[in-house]
Design an enzyme around this catalytic site. Structure first.
Site, PDB file in Angstrom:
ATOM      1  CG  ASP A  38      -2.265   0.949   0.987  1.00  0.00           C
ATOM      2  OD1 ASP A  38      -2.403   1.500  -0.068  1.00  0.00           O
ATOM      3  OD2 ASP A  38      -2.974   0.888   2.124  1.00  0.00           O
ATOM      4  N   GLY A  39       0.237   2.424  -0.572  1.00  0.00           N
ATOM      5  CA  GLY A  39       0.858   3.555  -0.469  1.00  0.00           C
ATOM      6  C   GLY A  39       1.763   4.137  -1.654  1.00  0.00           C
ATOM      7  NE  ARG A  42      -1.692   6.460   1.250  1.00  0.00           N
ATOM      8  CZ  ARG A  42      -1.900   5.398   2.228  1.00  0.00           C
ATOM      9  NH1 ARG A  42      -1.698   6.005   3.384  1.00  0.00           N
ATOM     10  NH2 ARG A  42      -2.266   4.289   1.725  1.00  0.00           N
ATOM     11  CB  SER A  83      -8.532  -5.842  -4.585  1.00  0.00           C
ATOM     12  OG  SER A  83      -8.955  -4.646  -4.732  1.00  0.00           O
ATOM     13  CG  ASN A  86      -7.220  -2.465  -6.606  1.00  0.00           C
ATOM     14  OD1 ASN A  86      -6.283  -3.323  -6.081  1.00  0.00           O
ATOM     15  ND2 ASN A  86      -7.532  -1.401  -5.674  1.00  0.00           N
TER      16      ASN A  86
HETATM   17  C1  FPP Z   1      -1.635   0.161  -3.529  1.00  0.00           C
HETATM   18  O1  FPP Z   1      -1.150   1.281  -3.574  1.00  0.00           O
HETATM   19  C2  FPP Z   1      -0.899  -0.552  -4.740  1.00  0.00           C
HETATM   20  C3  FPP Z   1      -1.595  -1.195  -5.997  1.00  0.00           C
HETATM   21  C4  FPP Z   1      -3.156  -1.327  -5.500  1.00  0.00           C
HETATM   22  C5  FPP Z   1      -1.050  -1.558  -6.715  1.00  0.00           C
HETATM   23  C6  FPP Z   1       0.103  -2.508  -6.473  1.00  0.00           C
HETATM   24  C7  FPP Z   1       0.904  -2.948  -7.739  1.00  0.00           C
HETATM   25  C8  FPP Z   1       2.178  -2.981  -8.015  1.00  0.00           C
HETATM   26  C9  FPP Z   1       2.991  -2.577  -7.164  1.00  0.00           C
HETATM   27  C10 FPP Z   1       2.858  -3.603  -9.534  1.00  0.00           C
HETATM   28  C11 FPP Z   1       2.692  -4.848  -9.508  1.00  0.00           C
HETATM   29  C12 FPP Z   1       3.383  -5.550 -10.678  1.00  0.00           C
HETATM   30  C13 FPP Z   1       3.370  -6.940 -10.816  1.00  0.00           C
HETATM   31  C14 FPP Z   1       4.064  -7.534 -11.755  1.00  0.00           C
HETATM   32  C15 FPP Z   1       2.392  -7.979  -9.856  1.00  0.00           C
HETATM   33  P1  FPP Z   1      -2.425   2.430  -3.622  1.00  0.00           P
HETATM   34  O2  FPP Z   1      -2.336   2.847  -5.197  1.00  0.00           O
HETATM   35  O3  FPP Z   1      -3.424   2.238  -3.076  1.00  0.00           O
HETATM   36  O4  FPP Z   1      -1.579   3.589  -2.862  1.00  0.00           O
HETATM   37  P2  FPP Z   1      -2.220   4.847  -1.922  1.00  0.00           P
HETATM   38  O5  FPP Z   1      -3.065   4.242  -1.154  1.00  0.00           O
HETATM   39  O6  FPP Z   1      -1.349   5.908  -1.552  1.00  0.00           O
HETATM   40  O7  FPP Z   1      -3.340   5.505  -2.989  1.00  0.00           O
END
Ligand code: FPP
Length: 258
Positions: A38-39, A42, A83, A86
Site C-alpha cells: 500500500d501507499g 501517496r 483486488s 481496484n
Molecule cells: C496500492 O497502493 C497498490 C496497488 C493497488 C497496486 C500494486 C501494484 C504494483 C506494485 C505493481 C505490481 C506488478 C506486478 C508484476 C505484480 P495505492 O495505489 O492504493 O496507494 P495509495 O493508498 O497511496 O493511494
C-alpha cells in the site's frame, strides 16, 4: 554451518541491516509471507509525481523482496497486486496497472525463472485481457517446477469471492452426489482455495500506515500475525522485511490456547 551463516554468504548486509538480521532466529523464520503493498499513490504524490510513478517504483520493491526471500528460509511470498475492488479506480490507472503487470512479467520472467522462482497467480484472471491471461498462464507453466520460492501474485483477487467460489463448488458436488455432506470440513475448504497447496501465511505485512485486511486471504489469515508499518511500499526494502520478521518472532503466538 548455521542457517544464519549460510544466508550471510548470499546476502550482503549493510550495518543497519546487519543489526536487525543478527537478532533474528533464522531457524524460526515464517515460511509464508502475505504482503499488502500500500501507499504507492501517496509516495508518488509526496514527490509531486503521478500515482502511476509510485506503482512503477513498487515493482522495484517486489523485485528486491522476492530476491531476498529466495535467500532466506521463506518458501512462499504472496503480494496483493490488484483486488476486485481496484476496478473502481480511474480507467487510466487501471489500464496503466494492467500494462505494468504485463511488462514487469516480461521484463523479469527470465531472471526469476533462473533464480528458481515459481510464479503463481491467485484470483480470477478470466476478467482480465486474453493477453494477460496467456502471459501469466505461460509464466506459471514455465516455472511450475521451480523450488527456491513460490511468488504468488493476487490479481483480481477477493478473499470473500474465493470462499464463495469454493462454497459453490462444494455445493455442486454435494448436490450431484459425488461428495458426502459430512466430508465438508475446514481442511476440504482450505484445500480448494487458490492457496490450497501452500501453508497458511504466518505473517501478514501491510505498508503505508493502514491497519486493515481489505478482503485479503480472509480464511488463510485466521491465525497470522499482522505487521503494520508506516513505510510506503515503494520504499519497502530488505531492512523493513528483517524488522517485520524480528517483530513476528517477538510475539507470542497462542492459537487460542494459553
Ligand atoms: C496500492 O497502493 C497498490 C496497488 C493497488 C497496486 C500494486 C501494484 C504494483 C506494485 C505493481 C505490481 C506488478 C506486478 C508484476 C505484480 P495505492 O495505489 O492504493 O496507494 P495509495 O493508498 O497511496 O493511494
Amino acid at each position: 554451518m548455521s542457517i544464519e551463516e549460510q544466508i550471510r554468504l548470499d546476502v550482503e548486509l549493510n550495518e543497519a541491516e546487519d543489526k536487525v538480521f543478527s537478532q533474528i532466529d533464522w531457524e524460526n523464520c515464517p515460511k509464508h509471507l502475505a504482503i499488502i503493498m500500500d501507499g504507492n499513490g501517496r509516495w508518488a504524490k509526496a514527490q509531486g509525481k503521478p500515482r502511476t510513478f509510485g506503482h512503477k517504483k513498487g515493482v522495484d520493491s517486489i523485485h528486491a523482496i522476492v530476491e531476498l526471500c529466495g535467500k532466506i528460509p521463506v518458501d512462499y511470498v504472496t503480494f496483493y497486486a490488484f483486488s476486485t475492488e481496484n476496478w473502481k479506480r480511474t480507467e487510466s490507472e487501471v489500464s496503466m496497472l494492467m500494462g505494468l503487470f504485463s511488462s514487469s512479467l516480461n521484463k523479469y520472467i527470465d531472471e526469476l525463472s533462473a533464480q528458481g522462482v515459481r510464479i503463481n497467480v491467485i484470483g480470477d484472471l478470466t476478467k482480465m485481457s486474453a493477453k494477460i491471461q496467456q502471459e501469466f498462464a505461460q509464466a506459471s507453466e514455465r516455472t511450475k517446477d521451480n523450488k527456491k520460492i513460490c511468488m504468488n501474485l493476487a490479481l483480481n483477487y477477493s478473499g470473500r469471492a474465493d470462499i464463495a467460489r469454493v462454497t459453490k463448488e462444494i455445493a455442486t458436488e454435494v448436490q450431484s452426489g459425488t461428495l458426502d455432506v459430512n466430508s465438508v470440513t475446514e481442511e476440504l475448504i482450505t484445500e480448494k482455495l487458490y492457496t490450497g497447496f501452500m501453508p497458511e501465511p504466518e505473517l501478514m505485512i501491510r505498508t503505508s500506515g493502514e491497519n486493515r485486511l481489505s478482503n485479503f486471504m480472509l480464511w488463510e489469515n485466521a491465525y497470522s500475525e499482522f505487521y503494520f508499518t508506516d513505510v510506503h511500499w515503494p520504499d519497502f526494502r530488505e531492512i523493513h522485511l528483517f524488522e517485520s520478521i524480528l517483530e513476528f518472532q517477538n510475539r507470542h503466538r497462542k492459537f487460542g490456547g494459553l
